[in-house]
Enzyme design. Structure first.
Site, PDB file in Angstrom:
ATOM      1  N   GLU A  76     -16.754  20.176  -7.308  1.00 47.45           N
ATOM      2  CA  GLU A  76     -15.854  19.100  -7.722  1.00 47.45           C
ATOM      3  C   GLU A  76     -14.888  18.708  -6.598  1.00 47.45           C
ATOM      4  O   GLU A  76     -13.835  18.121  -6.844  1.00 47.45           O
ATOM      5  CB  GLU A  76     -15.135  19.498  -9.002  1.00 47.45           C
ATOM      6  CG  GLU A  76     -16.111  19.419 -10.173  1.00 47.45           C
ATOM      7  CD  GLU A  76     -15.541  19.884 -11.501  1.00 47.45           C
ATOM      8  OE1 GLU A  76     -15.672  19.123 -12.453  1.00 47.45           O
ATOM      9  OE2 GLU A  76     -14.990  20.980 -11.583  1.00 47.45           O
ATOM     10  N   HIS A  95      -7.508  22.285 -10.540  1.00 49.21           N
ATOM     11  CA  HIS A  95      -8.291  21.738 -11.647  1.00 49.21           C
ATOM     12  C   HIS A  95      -8.730  22.885 -12.549  1.00 49.21           C
ATOM     13  O   HIS A  95      -9.227  23.899 -12.060  1.00 49.21           O
ATOM     14  CB  HIS A  95      -9.507  20.978 -11.116  1.00 49.21           C
ATOM     15  CG  HIS A  95     -10.540  20.737 -12.174  1.00 49.21           C
ATOM     16  ND1 HIS A  95     -10.262  20.027 -13.316  1.00 49.21           N
ATOM     17  CD2 HIS A  95     -11.834  21.132 -12.284  1.00 49.21           C
ATOM     18  CE1 HIS A  95     -11.345  19.995 -14.078  1.00 49.21           C
ATOM     19  NE2 HIS A  95     -12.311  20.663 -13.480  1.00 49.21           N
ATOM     20  N   HIS A  97      -9.681  23.943 -17.091  1.00 48.14           N
ATOM     21  CA  HIS A  97     -10.049  23.454 -18.424  1.00 48.14           C
ATOM     22  C   HIS A  97      -9.182  24.155 -19.478  1.00 48.14           C
ATOM     23  O   HIS A  97      -9.720  24.825 -20.369  1.00 48.14           O
ATOM     24  CB  HIS A  97     -11.527  23.743 -18.723  1.00 48.14           C
ATOM     25  CG  HIS A  97     -12.498  23.205 -17.719  1.00 48.14           C
ATOM     26  ND1 HIS A  97     -13.822  23.577 -17.687  1.00 48.14           N
ATOM     27  CD2 HIS A  97     -12.349  22.300 -16.704  1.00 48.14           C
ATOM     28  CE1 HIS A  97     -14.449  22.947 -16.702  1.00 48.14           C
ATOM     29  NE2 HIS A  97     -13.570  22.173 -16.079  1.00 48.14           N
ATOM     30  N   HIS A 158     -13.428  16.776 -20.394  1.00 55.31           N
ATOM     31  CA  HIS A 158     -13.633  17.689 -19.286  1.00 55.31           C
ATOM     32  C   HIS A 158     -12.485  18.698 -19.106  1.00 55.31           C
ATOM     33  O   HIS A 158     -12.674  19.881 -19.356  1.00 55.31           O
ATOM     34  CB  HIS A 158     -13.862  16.851 -18.016  1.00 55.31           C
ATOM     35  CG  HIS A 158     -14.151  17.654 -16.800  1.00 55.31           C
ATOM     36  ND1 HIS A 158     -14.700  17.113 -15.666  1.00 55.31           N
ATOM     37  CD2 HIS A 158     -13.949  18.968 -16.522  1.00 55.31           C
ATOM     38  CE1 HIS A 158     -14.844  18.060 -14.753  1.00 55.31           C
ATOM     39  NE2 HIS A 158     -14.385  19.188 -15.251  1.00 55.31           N
TER      40      HIS A 158
HETATM   41 ZN   LIG Z   1     -14.132  21.046 -14.317  1.00 54.79          ZN
END
Ligand SMILES: [Zn+2]
Length: 294
Positions: A76, A95, A97, A158
């Site tokens: 990513e 980043h 989740h 996401h």
């Molecule tokens: Zn992700």
């Protein structure tokens, strides 16, 4: 070189915290930091962020091309590159989740209500960037639309993304996003948030200025939406109803701004009588009733 060693250790520690708090599962999430103007240090792909070692990190150039490291950079990385490209003052990107914030991102509910003074002054609004297939330029493009004016974003279906002037600040913003999401969820289960009034938000904007809190953009004027799909966003849209003289405004005021695509709650009866439907539920009910009439 000493600085790079410290940054590698900091990434390991932040990965450990993300994993420990349940902000990532399996090999999810990624972290990056600027080494110099042209070089990034980033987490490798395919490892649990809870169990990294400093030697696992990868260095890349600003186009994501690997410079050093035994492993490959995060899949990513494009999303991180979009941030560094558009925010020269940003040094670090996290980043993850986190489950409650990601729940909001999955439900299509942005964290953009003026609820907690601290969140208003620091992050401001936390909008949802459109869905894009992970690891493609679609996701980077979705991030690009919002990142100029926000330090925290939800990513539709996401996760979440936070950015700051250093690694730990970016990580703490991720904690704030998830904490705010949890508080918002509980308040909604208890009947809905009471919102800070537009006037109070204006005062908080003054505090930002007075204490030099670096916010990437001012709040949008009340009559201005955040920008249409595909358009660049230029201010932070916060839901804060105006009611002169009031610091807190009852949640029943929500929705009067005419945000037609949003799921706001309609108080069909009085505030104590309890039937509350989302816009979608109401539309479904009407559609059913019409079907039965035929
Ligand atoms: Zn992700």
């Amino acid at each position: 070189m000493q600085i790079e060693e410290r940054l590698r250790a900091d990434i390991v520690e932040i990965g450990r915290r993300l994993h420990e708090r349940g902000f990532v599962a399996s090999n999810d999430g990624n972290i990056s930091v600027r080494l110099e103007a042209e070089r990034l240090l980033t987490t490798p792909t395919g490892v649990s962020k809870g169990f990294m070692t400093p030697d696992m990190m990868v260095t890349t150039d600003l186009s994501g091309r690997k410079l050093t490291g035994d492993r490959e950079p995060s899949s990513e990385i494009l999303m991180h590159l979009a941030v560094y490209e558009h925010r020269p003052e940003i040094e670090a990107v996290v980043h993850a989740h986190p489950p409650t914030a990601t729940g909001f991102a999955v439900a299509g509910v942005p964290l953009d209500r003026a609820v907690l003074a601290e969140v208003v002054t620091t992050l401001g609004s936390i909008p949802i960037a459109d869905y894009g297939t992970p690891s493609t330029s679609e996701l980077a493009d979705a991030v690009r639309q919002y990142i100029r004016v926000h330090d925290g974003l939800l990513l539709a279906n996401h996760g979440a993304l936070t950015v700051a002037h250093d690694l730990f600040a970016a990580y703490y913003k991720m904690e704030t996003v998830e904490h705010f999401a949890r508080i918002s969820l509980v308040a909604r289960q208890l009947g809905g948030e009471r919102l800070l009034s537009r006037e109070e938000v204006h005062r908080l904007q003054g505090l930002r200025d007075r204490y030099g809190i670096a916010a990437p953009a001012p709040f949008c004027p009340p009559d201005r939406a955040e920008g249409k799909k595909g358009e660049d966003v230029s201010c932070q849209a916060l839901e804060a109803p105006s009611q002169p003289g009031a610091r807190l405004v009852e949640a029943q005021m929500i929705g009067s701004g005419g945000a037609a695509t949003r799921d706001f709650h309609l108080g069909l009866l009085g505030p104590d009588e309890g039937i509350r439907l989302t816009y979608r539920e109401l539309t479904a009910l009407i559609a059913d009733a019409v079907k039965q009439l035929r």
